[in-house]
Scaffold this motif. Sequence first.
Motif, PDB file in Angstrom:
ATOM      1  N   ASN A   1       8.941  -0.346  -4.325  1.00 28.25           N
ATOM      2  CA  ASN A   1       8.623  -1.723  -4.734  1.00 28.25           C
ATOM      3  C   ASN A   1       8.433  -1.718  -6.246  1.00 28.25           C
ATOM      4  O   ASN A   1       7.425  -1.236  -6.748  1.00 28.25           O
ATOM      5  CB  ASN A   1       7.356  -2.192  -4.018  1.00 28.25           C
ATOM      6  N   ASN A   2       9.386  -2.238  -6.959  1.00 28.04           N
ATOM      7  CA  ASN A   2       9.346  -2.201  -8.422  1.00 28.04           C
ATOM      8  C   ASN A   2       8.196  -2.996  -9.022  1.00 28.04           C
ATOM      9  O   ASN A   2       7.862  -2.838 -10.185  1.00 28.04           O
ATOM     10  CB  ASN A   2      10.666  -2.699  -9.002  1.00 28.04           C
ATOM     11  N   LYS A   3       7.598  -3.860  -8.207  1.00 27.54           N
ATOM     12  CA  LYS A   3       6.466  -4.641  -8.694  1.00 27.54           C
ATOM     13  C   LYS A   3       5.157  -3.892  -8.632  1.00 27.54           C
ATOM     14  O   LYS A   3       4.132  -4.367  -9.094  1.00 27.54           O
ATOM     15  CB  LYS A   3       6.347  -5.954  -7.898  1.00 27.54           C
ATOM     16  N   GLU A   4       5.193  -2.705  -8.007  1.00 32.33           N
ATOM     17  CA  GLU A   4       3.994  -1.901  -7.870  1.00 32.33           C
ATOM     18  C   GLU A   4       4.151  -0.636  -8.696  1.00 32.33           C
ATOM     19  O   GLU A   4       5.230  -0.082  -8.823  1.00 32.33           O
ATOM     20  CB  GLU A   4       3.770  -1.501  -6.395  1.00 32.33           C
ATOM     21  N   GLU A   5       3.051  -0.142  -9.208  1.00 34.84           N
ATOM     22  CA  GLU A   5       3.064   1.127  -9.912  1.00 34.84           C
ATOM     23  C   GLU A   5       2.872   2.245  -8.909  1.00 34.84           C
ATOM     24  O   GLU A   5       2.031   2.161  -8.021  1.00 34.84           O
ATOM     25  CB  GLU A   5       1.943   1.191 -10.964  1.00 34.84           C
ATOM     26  N   THR A   6       3.661   3.311  -9.032  1.00 31.55           N
ATOM     27  CA  THR A   6       3.503   4.446  -8.164  1.00 31.55           C
ATOM     28  C   THR A   6       2.198   5.157  -8.509  1.00 31.55           C
ATOM     29  O   THR A   6       1.955   5.522  -9.637  1.00 31.55           O
ATOM     30  CB  THR A   6       4.685   5.437  -8.344  1.00 31.55           C
ATOM     31  N   ARG A   7       1.370   5.354  -7.451  1.00 29.08           N
ATOM     32  CA  ARG A   7       0.076   5.964  -7.691  1.00 29.08           C
ATOM     33  C   ARG A   7       0.104   7.447  -7.339  1.00 29.08           C
ATOM     34  O   ARG A   7       0.839   7.847  -6.471  1.00 29.08           O
ATOM     35  CB  ARG A   7      -0.988   5.251  -6.839  1.00 29.08           C
TER      36      ARG A   7
ATOM     37  N   GLU B   1       0.816  -1.210   0.000  1.00 28.89           N
ATOM     38  CA  GLU B   1       0.000   0.000   0.000  1.00 28.89           C
ATOM     39  C   GLU B   1       0.854   1.265   0.000  1.00 28.89           C
ATOM     40  O   GLU B   1       0.438   2.301  -0.516  1.00 28.89           O
ATOM     41  CB  GLU B   1      -0.936   0.010   1.219  1.00 28.89           C
ATOM     42  N   GLN B   2       2.035   1.173   0.574  1.00 27.79           N
ATOM     43  CA  GLN B   2       2.953   2.300   0.594  1.00 27.79           C
ATOM     44  C   GLN B   2       3.892   2.294  -0.609  1.00 27.79           C
ATOM     45  O   GLN B   2       4.660   3.224  -0.799  1.00 27.79           O
ATOM     46  CB  GLN B   2       3.788   2.288   1.876  1.00 27.79           C
TER      47      GLN B   2
ATOM     48  N   ARG C   1       1.940   9.396  -0.150  1.00 33.86           N
ATOM     49  CA  ARG C   1       1.983   8.429   0.947  1.00 33.86           C
ATOM     50  C   ARG C   1       3.233   8.627   1.783  1.00 33.86           C
ATOM     51  O   ARG C   1       4.344   8.749   1.240  1.00 33.86           O
ATOM     52  CB  ARG C   1       1.937   7.005   0.394  1.00 33.86           C
ATOM     53  N   CYS C   2       3.050   8.669   3.082  1.00 33.37           N
ATOM     54  CA  CYS C   2       4.166   8.878   3.994  1.00 33.37           C
ATOM     55  C   CYS C   2       4.391   7.610   4.818  1.00 33.37           C
ATOM     56  O   CYS C   2       3.455   7.095   5.450  1.00 33.37           O
ATOM     57  CB  CYS C   2       3.882  10.057   4.927  1.00 33.37           C
ATOM     58  N   THR C   3       5.618   7.115   4.793  1.00 30.47           N
ATOM     59  CA  THR C   3       5.998   5.948   5.580  1.00 30.47           C
ATOM     60  C   THR C   3       6.952   6.384   6.677  1.00 30.47           C
ATOM     61  O   THR C   3       7.950   7.055   6.420  1.00 30.47           O
ATOM     62  CB  THR C   3       6.680   4.876   4.706  1.00 30.47           C
ATOM     63  N   GLN C   4       6.627   6.015   7.897  1.00 33.66           N
ATOM     64  CA  GLN C   4       7.451   6.343   9.059  1.00 33.66           C
ATOM     65  C   GLN C   4       8.240   5.100   9.464  1.00 33.66           C
ATOM     66  O   GLN C   4       7.670   4.035   9.663  1.00 33.66           O
ATOM     67  CB  GLN C   4       6.550   6.801  10.201  1.00 33.66           C
ATOM     68  N   VAL C   5       9.564   5.250   9.591  1.00 31.04           N
ATOM     69  CA  VAL C   5      10.429   4.142  10.000  1.00 31.04           C
ATOM     70  C   VAL C   5      11.205   4.592  11.232  1.00 31.04           C
ATOM     71  O   VAL C   5      11.877   5.623  11.200  1.00 31.04           O
ATOM     72  CB  VAL C   5      11.403   3.723   8.887  1.00 31.04           C
ATOM     73  N   ASP C   6      11.096   3.826  12.321  1.00 30.96           N
ATOM     74  CA  ASP C   6      11.730   4.177  13.584  1.00 30.96           C
ATOM     75  C   ASP C   6      12.698   3.092  14.026  1.00 30.96           C
ATOM     76  O   ASP C   6      12.390   1.899  13.926  1.00 30.96           O
ATOM     77  CB  ASP C   6      10.678   4.342  14.684  1.00 30.96           C
ATOM     78  N   TYR C   7      13.851   3.529  14.524  1.00 33.18           N
ATOM     79  CA  TYR C   7      14.827   2.636  15.138  1.00 33.18           C
ATOM     80  C   TYR C   7      15.120   3.153  16.546  1.00 33.18           C
ATOM     81  O   TYR C   7      15.366   4.352  16.732  1.00 33.18           O
ATOM     82  CB  TYR C   7      16.136   2.619  14.350  1.00 33.18           C
ATOM     83  N   PHE C   8      15.123   2.258  17.519  1.00 29.07           N
ATOM     84  CA  PHE C   8      15.351   2.646  18.908  1.00 29.07           C
ATOM     85  C   PHE C   8      16.424   1.745  19.512  1.00 29.07           C
ATOM     86  O   PHE C   8      16.383   0.517  19.344  1.00 29.07           O
ATOM     87  CB  PHE C   8      14.042   2.510  19.697  1.00 29.07           C
ATOM     88  N   LEU C   9      17.375   2.333  20.221  1.00 33.35           N
ATOM     89  CA  LEU C   9      18.463   1.557  20.808  1.00 33.35           C
ATOM     90  C   LEU C   9      19.034   2.299  22.006  1.00 33.35           C
ATOM     91  O   LEU C   9      18.780   3.498  22.204  1.00 33.35           O
ATOM     92  CB  LEU C   9      19.570   1.313  19.786  1.00 33.35           C
TER      93      LEU C   9
END
Length: 206
Positions: A200-206, A54-55, A170-178
């Motif tokens: 994802n090259n298998k998906e078309e950018t919408r 979806e992203q 579309r906004c994807t949030q990626v978090d790393y905590f240490l």
Amino acid sequence: MKLPIDSPRVAKWFVIPILIHLIIACSKVEVDSYPSLYFVVIDSLIGEQQTFSEQNIILHPPVGLLKISGEDFSALQATVQSDTSLYLPTEPLFAGGTPYGLYMVVSQVSTGPDNLAVFNDRYAEYLDNKFPDCEINRTQYSLNDFPTIQYIITSRTSVLIKLYCMNGNRCTQVDYFLNREQYTDIAHILESSIGSINRNNKEETR
């Protein structure tokens, strides 16, 4: 015997509170330019590819990361969705942790039509009030052609790295905590995981 991350005894009482902390911690955004930034990806330092259709995004988590799933992940999603302190609607898509104390969460964030411009002065004020004792450093760049905002939020004992990657609307949030004391030792692992974020090259950018 080591408990797996998806064990209810681990996930419910330890992992989930940490992952919720990742999702609610953020910083100020000022949208200017996004110069390309290259990250070295070492295959031996990352795990199996994760696809978020979806992203329209793929990434590799840090090596050794064990995904939480099932009822524990549903509990995390429900807790986040009911958290009225969140500045933006947020839905966790993936979460897990490693035996060496590195945690990761991937979420979709509803920024509305303003996209990255939603992170304005009101948002900065919200964060200042929420995290008054943290040092917050912000960078923006193009990550594999994604306009990206990065924050490094540092307390006395921990480091939180947050990424907001825009792919169209579309906004994807990626978090790393240490733990703070681990930061230098596992910097190459973090760099490899961040550098793996791509379309994802298998998906078309919408």
